[in-house]
Design an enzyme around this catalytic site. Sequence first.
Site, PDB file in Angstrom:
ATOM      1  N   GLY A  94       8.180  -3.452  -2.525  1.00 38.51           N
ATOM      2  CA  GLY A  94       8.096  -4.893  -2.352  1.00 38.51           C
ATOM      3  C   GLY A  94       9.334  -5.425  -1.632  1.00 38.51           C
ATOM      4  N   TYR A 186       9.920   0.179  -0.837  1.00 39.48           N
ATOM      5  CA  TYR A 186      11.221  -0.349  -1.266  1.00 39.48           C
ATOM      6  C   TYR A 186      11.804   0.435  -2.439  1.00 39.48           C
ATOM      7  CZ  TYR A 186      14.972  -3.730  -1.514  1.00 39.48           C
ATOM      8  OH  TYR A 186      16.212  -4.324  -1.479  1.00 39.48           O
ATOM      9  N   HIS A 450       0.961   4.423   4.461  1.00 34.05           N
ATOM     10  CA  HIS A 450       2.117   4.037   3.651  1.00 34.05           C
ATOM     11  C   HIS A 450       1.962   4.480   2.203  1.00 34.05           C
ATOM     12  CE1 HIS A 450       5.690   1.539   3.120  1.00 34.05           C
ATOM     13  NE2 HIS A 450       5.155   0.995   2.051  1.00 34.05           N
TER      14      HIS A 450
END
Length: 479
Positions: A94, A186, A450
Site C-alpha cells: 500500500g 510496499y 504484481h
Amino acid sequence: MGLYWNLLAFGTLLSTAAVFSSEMGGEKSEEESRRREADKVIGLPEQPPVEFRHYAGYIELGPTETRDKALFYWFFEAQNDVAHSPLVLWLNGGPGCSSIAYGAAQELGPFLVQSNGKLKLNNFSWNKGILSEPVGVGFSYTNKSSDLLKLGDRITAQDSYNFLLGWFKRFPSFKLHDFYIAGESYAGHYAPQLAELIYERNKNSSKDLIINLKGLLIGNAAINDETDSMGMVEFAWSHAIISDQLHANIFKLCNFSADVENQTLSCLNHYGDFLISYSKIDVYNIYAPTCLSPSSSSSIFKRLVGAVAPRIFTKRKLWDKLPTGYDPCTTNYAEKYFNREDVQRALHANVTKLSYPYTPCSSVIQDWIDAPESVLPIIHKLLKTGYRIWIYSGDTDGRIPITSTKYSIKMMDLKVEEEWRAWYDRHQVAGWVETYQEGLSLATIRGAGHQVPIFAPQQSLSLLTHFLSANRLPTSPKF
C-alpha cells in the site's frame, strides 16, 4: 513437497508452551490460553471442510491500562507437521492495503473468495498467520483518531514488532520455530524495517522476548525510489506501452534522483503522458484484463501504488485513476465477503463496530508521514547479519517491474555467486534467478503480475518451498 509451514497474516511465531509458561507466569499464561481458544475460527460462512485449525482476532498494543489500538490477524496452521514447521508472516503493501483481503483471500491463503461469495480451497496455499495491517486498515483499529495522522514506516515497524511479541504470548508453542517475513509491494519497506527492528531488539532482549527471525522473502518490492521510477519507464518502453520518443524525452528531461519540486514542467508533462499510456490497461499485469464492474474503485489502485509511489508520479492526478485488474474482479468479491456480519462474527472481527465499511485498501488513512526513499542500506545491513533474503518479481508487473528491481540490486554492488539462469517448476521454465555471495537471491516468475500467487500459484509455492528449505531453485526440468 515434503515441507509445510504455518502461515500468519499478520504473522506466525513459535516457542514451547512449557518454557514460555514458566517465564510468563501461570495466571497470564492461562489468560492467553483462554484468549487463544476464543480466537479459534469455527463456522466460517461458506468454508469448505479442512483438517487444520485457523485462528483470527486481535492483539492489543500498548500498556495494559490503555489498550487503545489493536492489530487484526488471521493464522493458519500448517496442513501437516505443525510442531516442526517454520512460521511465515505475510504482509501486503500500500501502505494501507489489507493482507486479509489480498494475501489471504485472493493469493496464498487456504480459502479463496469466489464471485458467488463462497470459499474455494486453494490447492497451492502457503500453509500446505497473516498479520493484517496498520491501524485504520481492514479490521485493525485505534480508539484515537490522532493515531491515523501519525502513520508511517516507523510507527508501522514498531506496532508490528509489538504485535509479534503479543502474538507469541498467545501462541507460545510457536516461539522457537524458525520465523520468516514475507510480503509484496510496499512490504519492500515493511519487511526490512521490521526485520531490522527485530534484530536490534533481540540484542538486548531476555530469552523469552527473542524472535527467531531467519530471513525475508519479498515480491515486486518497492525498495528504492530512484530505480523504481527509472525501471517503470524502461519496462513500459521495452514492452511497447510508451513510444520511443516519450521514453527518450523522459530520460533526457527528467532527473530520477531529484525531488518532484526540482523537475521541469516539461518533465512532469511527459510523466502525464506516461500515465495516459497506462490508463486503459492494468499496470499490475500488463497482459491481464481489467475489472469492468461499476463497483470497482480507483481508490484500490491509489492505496496499492499511490500514497508513497515514486514522488514524481504522484504529482499527476491521473495516478489515482488508473484501472486495476487481476481476476479481474477478485478484490470486489473479497470486499463484499468481509463486510458480511456473519463472516465478521466467525473471524472475531470488527468488535469495535468501526464507523466505516471494510475495504481492501483503507479509506481513512489520508497520509503517510515517513517513507525513506531507499531501504537498500537496511537490506545491506540485514545481509551482513546472516539473514537469508530472496527478492522475487512477477515479470509482467509494470508497477514495480523486474527492470526496477534489477536496477536496485545493481546499486547494492553485490558479488555474483551464480549468474542469471533459468529455474524450473516440474517440466517448464518458471522464471530466472541470480544469486549473490552476500546471501541475496533475485528470482523472476514467468508470466506473473504484481500479485504473483494469483497468476502463478504453483510456481510461487515452489519458490517459497525452496526459500524456506534454503535449497537452490531447480536447474533442470523434472518429468
